[in-house]
Design an enzyme around this catalytic site. Sequence first.
Site, PDB file in Angstrom:
ATOM      1  N   GLU A 137       0.845  -1.196   0.000  1.00 49.70           N
ATOM      2  CA  GLU A 137       0.000   0.000   0.000  1.00 49.70           C
ATOM      3  C   GLU A 137       0.880   1.245   0.000  1.00 49.70           C
ATOM      4  O   GLU A 137       2.007   1.207   0.490  1.00 49.70           O
ATOM      5  CB  GLU A 137      -0.903   0.027   1.241  1.00 49.70           C
ATOM      6  CG  GLU A 137      -1.759  -1.202   1.431  1.00 49.70           C
ATOM      7  CD  GLU A 137      -2.404  -1.249   2.809  1.00 49.70           C
ATOM      8  OE1 GLU A 137      -2.531  -0.182   3.444  1.00 49.70           O
ATOM      9  OE2 GLU A 137      -2.766  -2.341   3.261  1.00 49.70           O
ATOM     10  N   LYS A 139       2.437   4.624   1.372  1.00 48.79           N
ATOM     11  CA  LYS A 139       2.671   5.177   2.710  1.00 48.79           C
ATOM     12  C   LYS A 139       2.293   6.654   2.684  1.00 48.79           C
ATOM     13  O   LYS A 139       2.976   7.474   2.081  1.00 48.79           O
ATOM     14  CB  LYS A 139       4.128   5.021   3.124  1.00 48.79           C
ATOM     15  CG  LYS A 139       4.397   5.432   4.561  1.00 48.79           C
ATOM     16  CD  LYS A 139       5.847   5.163   4.932  1.00 48.79           C
ATOM     17  CE  LYS A 139       6.074   5.461   6.407  1.00 48.79           C
ATOM     18  NZ  LYS A 139       5.804   6.869   6.738  1.00 48.79           N
ATOM     19  N   ASP A 141       1.789  10.411   3.815  1.00 42.37           N
ATOM     20  CA  ASP A 141       2.571  11.334   4.636  1.00 42.37           C
ATOM     21  C   ASP A 141       1.609  12.215   5.430  1.00 42.37           C
ATOM     22  O   ASP A 141       1.292  13.335   5.041  1.00 42.37           O
ATOM     23  CB  ASP A 141       3.479  12.187   3.744  1.00 42.37           C
ATOM     24  CG  ASP A 141       4.553  12.903   4.545  1.00 42.37           C
ATOM     25  OD1 ASP A 141       4.772  12.532   5.707  1.00 42.37           O
ATOM     26  OD2 ASP A 141       5.178  13.832   4.006  1.00 42.37           O
ATOM     27  N   TYR A 249      -6.331   2.128   7.182  1.00 40.50           N
ATOM     28  CA  TYR A 249      -5.505   1.034   6.698  1.00 40.50           C
ATOM     29  C   TYR A 249      -5.263  -0.073   7.726  1.00 40.50           C
ATOM     30  O   TYR A 249      -4.742  -1.132   7.378  1.00 40.50           O
ATOM     31  CB  TYR A 249      -4.144   1.551   6.223  1.00 40.50           C
ATOM     32  CG  TYR A 249      -3.432   2.400   7.254  1.00 40.50           C
ATOM     33  CD1 TYR A 249      -2.816   1.830   8.360  1.00 40.50           C
ATOM     34  CD2 TYR A 249      -3.380   3.777   7.114  1.00 40.50           C
ATOM     35  CE1 TYR A 249      -2.180   2.603   9.303  1.00 40.50           C
ATOM     36  CE2 TYR A 249      -2.740   4.564   8.051  1.00 40.50           C
ATOM     37  CZ  TYR A 249      -2.139   3.975   9.144  1.00 40.50           C
ATOM     38  OH  TYR A 249      -1.514   4.747  10.086  1.00 40.50           O
ATOM     39  N   LYS A 337      11.049   3.534   1.976  1.00 43.35           N
ATOM     40  CA  LYS A 337      11.023   4.970   1.716  1.00 43.35           C
ATOM     41  C   LYS A 337      11.757   5.265   0.403  1.00 43.35           C
ATOM     42  O   LYS A 337      12.867   4.780   0.177  1.00 43.35           O
ATOM     43  CB  LYS A 337      11.689   5.728   2.870  1.00 43.35           C
ATOM     44  CG  LYS A 337      11.036   5.515   4.229  1.00 43.35           C
ATOM     45  CD  LYS A 337       9.681   6.151   4.318  1.00 43.35           C
ATOM     46  CE  LYS A 337       9.778   7.656   4.469  1.00 43.35           C
ATOM     47  NZ  LYS A 337      10.322   8.099   5.755  1.00 43.35           N
ATOM     48  N   CYS A 435      24.414  46.946   0.751  1.00 46.67           N
ATOM     49  CA  CYS A 435      23.285  46.123   1.183  1.00 46.67           C
ATOM     50  C   CYS A 435      22.103  46.338   0.240  1.00 46.67           C
ATOM     51  O   CYS A 435      21.738  47.488  -0.041  1.00 46.67           O
ATOM     52  CB  CYS A 435      22.879  46.476   2.611  1.00 46.67           C
ATOM     53  SG  CYS A 435      21.332  45.708   3.159  1.00 46.67           S
ATOM     54  N   CYS A 438      19.168  48.408   2.535  1.00 51.67           N
ATOM     55  CA  CYS A 438      19.325  49.787   3.009  1.00 51.67           C
ATOM     56  C   CYS A 438      20.382  50.570   2.253  1.00 51.67           C
ATOM     57  O   CYS A 438      20.498  51.793   2.423  1.00 51.67           O
ATOM     58  CB  CYS A 438      19.655  49.790   4.503  1.00 51.67           C
ATOM     59  SG  CYS A 438      21.293  49.092   4.888  1.00 51.67           S
ATOM     60  N   CYS A 453      25.508  43.061   6.603  1.00 50.32           N
ATOM     61  CA  CYS A 453      25.201  44.489   6.565  1.00 50.32           C
ATOM     62  C   CYS A 453      25.410  45.041   7.970  1.00 50.32           C
ATOM     63  O   CYS A 453      24.926  44.469   8.948  1.00 50.32           O
ATOM     64  CB  CYS A 453      23.759  44.705   6.116  1.00 50.32           C
ATOM     65  SG  CYS A 453      23.162  46.396   6.347  1.00 50.32           S
ATOM     66  N   CYS A 458      18.694  48.546   9.429  1.00 50.42           N
ATOM     67  CA  CYS A 458      18.367  48.110   8.075  1.00 50.42           C
ATOM     68  C   CYS A 458      16.937  47.576   8.052  1.00 50.42           C
ATOM     69  O   CYS A 458      16.585  46.721   8.882  1.00 50.42           O
ATOM     70  CB  CYS A 458      19.350  47.025   7.640  1.00 50.42           C
ATOM     71  SG  CYS A 458      18.943  46.246   6.062  1.00 50.42           S
TER      72      CYS A 458
END
Length: 758
Positions: A137, A139, A141, A249, A337, A435, A438, A453, A458
């Site tokens: 089946e 899996k 999540d 399930y 998995k 930056c 600013c 920065c 800022c």
Amino acid sequence: MKKFHQDELFFLPGENQGNASPASAEKSPWEQAEALRAQIRHHDHLYYVEATPEISDQEYDRLYHALLELEAAHPEVVTPDSPTRRMHGGTLEGFQTVEHTLPMLSLENTYNAADLERFHESVLKGLQGESPVYVVEPKIDGISIAVRYVDGVLVQAVTRGNGKQGDDVTENVRTIPSVPLRLDTPRPPAFFEARGECYLPREGFARLNQRRQEEGLEPFANARNATAGSIKLLNSREVATRPLDILFYTQGRIEGMEITSQRQLLETFRALGLKVQKWCRIARDFQEIQAAIQELDQIRRSMPYDTDGAVIKVDSFRQRELLGMTAKAPCWAKAYKYEPERAATRLKAITIQVGRTGVLSPVAELEPVPLSGSTISRATLHNEDEIARKDIRVGDMVLVEKAGEVIPAVVRVLPEKRPQGAVPYDLPGSLGGRCPSCGGPIHRDPQFAAWRCDNLQCPAQNVRRVEYFAHRNALDIECLGDVVAESLCEADLIREPLDLFSLTQEQLASLNLGTPDEPRLFGAKNAAKVLAALQRARQKDLGHWLQAMGIPEVGAATAYQLGRIHRDLPQVADSPYLKALLELLDLQGDRQRKNDAEAAARREALLPALQRAGLVKFSSSKGGYVTTSVGPKTAQSVLEFFQGEVGRKWLSRLEELGIHPQGGDEGAEATGEKPLKEMVFVLTGTLASMGRTQAAAKIRALGGAVSDSVSRKTTYLVAGENTGATKTNRARELGVQVLDEAGLLRLLGEGPQGEEAP
């Protein structure tokens, strides 16, 4: 599912009743209500479970409102399982802890065919000559839920919790349309517990995140986190707005019905009106198991919900009993998995984000590409050194992966597809040395692979500091995500986090989260939530406040330890413990004074308080005392923060606001057993029974320490689901033991014993 004939239908006033049974007009209110309820359940099942509706939404609404009116006129005919009771809930006081009828455990995971073949060989050996049949089946999540029916009526729904106990979330589960309030059978079993996975469908998750962004809230990172948060909301009316669903399930305790196999169980679920997965395969040997897993991997991304693997179970319940269980998991099931999905796409540009501490973080702007159920257009590039190491250039074709199937990251470049003229990336050069927020100067931090920065005011830093301050792991200011923080700063309503406490209901409600041309107001309801959360934040403990302040080098674990050993913020600002720690380490490292009697006496004088506070321990290998939870760099950073302008301003503003966070017991030894004392844990991946923050708190309560990175000091790496390879590989290199969630629960004294729950 029962099919309704024309003479069984309940007609509404004013409808054409030419074909109605003459007896229908003579039915009692109870009979009329039962007829309506039966029809609504029938159409609910067709719509939410089978996805094959027979009537229009308008026709359904007329049936539903007819039942509402009938029950309002005749309250005596209302039943607990009536479809009208789904939305009856409201605010809950909290969740009651409930014992599971049978323990719920996670399955053991594998990521490769060799492990899966060993599982098959183990099954063959355990069955001693019998041939197994497997059920394969998807899996899902999501979040595991147990739903209990007594005499066919839904009476309780419980989360997995720690495997032995879970939270009673009945009122929330009752709002999920696909969950029948009554089993579809005239002779129900006396007690029937179905177990399954609660999840958010992909389309529903996308709609939920769109709505959150429209409300100025942060979108959920993934559907599983959103599901976990939704099912634990304390207002079932809010839960009803979340498009949750459940697929069943496995089973818990069942009385009055005998079921002997997984296939029979799934057919029973279907017959009773419980929703199950449509994809399921039978396998009789390892080759057929592999074929089923490969088939599922080809189609799982087209499923309406997230899957991260396949579950392989022995079909026969009798054979399951022969195979038995270990302390961790059943021997008759395994979860396979899948490897994280990768996709190739073009890197269009590299943009720079400014963090709360002024760090400039490069972000990959990508041509949109579908990946693991979502469309990816941005990914992290970490820092300048990482870009250089991978030789990532604008215009490159790159491979993108969701780390842990959550955070998109650029894995590597495809150099054979590099366009002509692509040049190495120059971070400061691309910004002109300024930056991007600013326009102030930037510099390379000599201690880190990062540019910063220098401007503390800022705008981008202000926004990030407010976000950090409001995060659920800090002060948990509800409804205050990145969009709201940015809008508050842009409107000049706040410039720093503590300005939040000066906001009014009117200012928040009228906050425009949109544009001048297309305004979108924050609203009174959201404003009230923010103000209520700010009021709660006033009472948060010292540890939470220390984390919220964003002190360099202070994360959640350090903030907790500092809050534990200090009385209040003024004591932290002039901490005798941190000063003593720095002095001890300085004396201990001074080779010239190593044998000096005065220095030795001073060291002995410093030790008692530091040992009581749990800040140092003796190391025979080092030939002296070493730090445990707070290192010298962190200690120096904390003291310098409060000596500086920013720290002094925090203390002054908090005093003006009347906020006085309280801490622990000034380093006195805590009473009670500390079984995890001197153990260091690192947490990675997703835990099913609790969040990582909650797990860390439980570890610390039992005397353990929690670190962010794996080192030689690490005792255990706790690996949940969706774990990336970096920390597990590092643990393997250093010989650090890796625990699964069940192992952690056993150390916490909560270790469950029992059956599977994928």
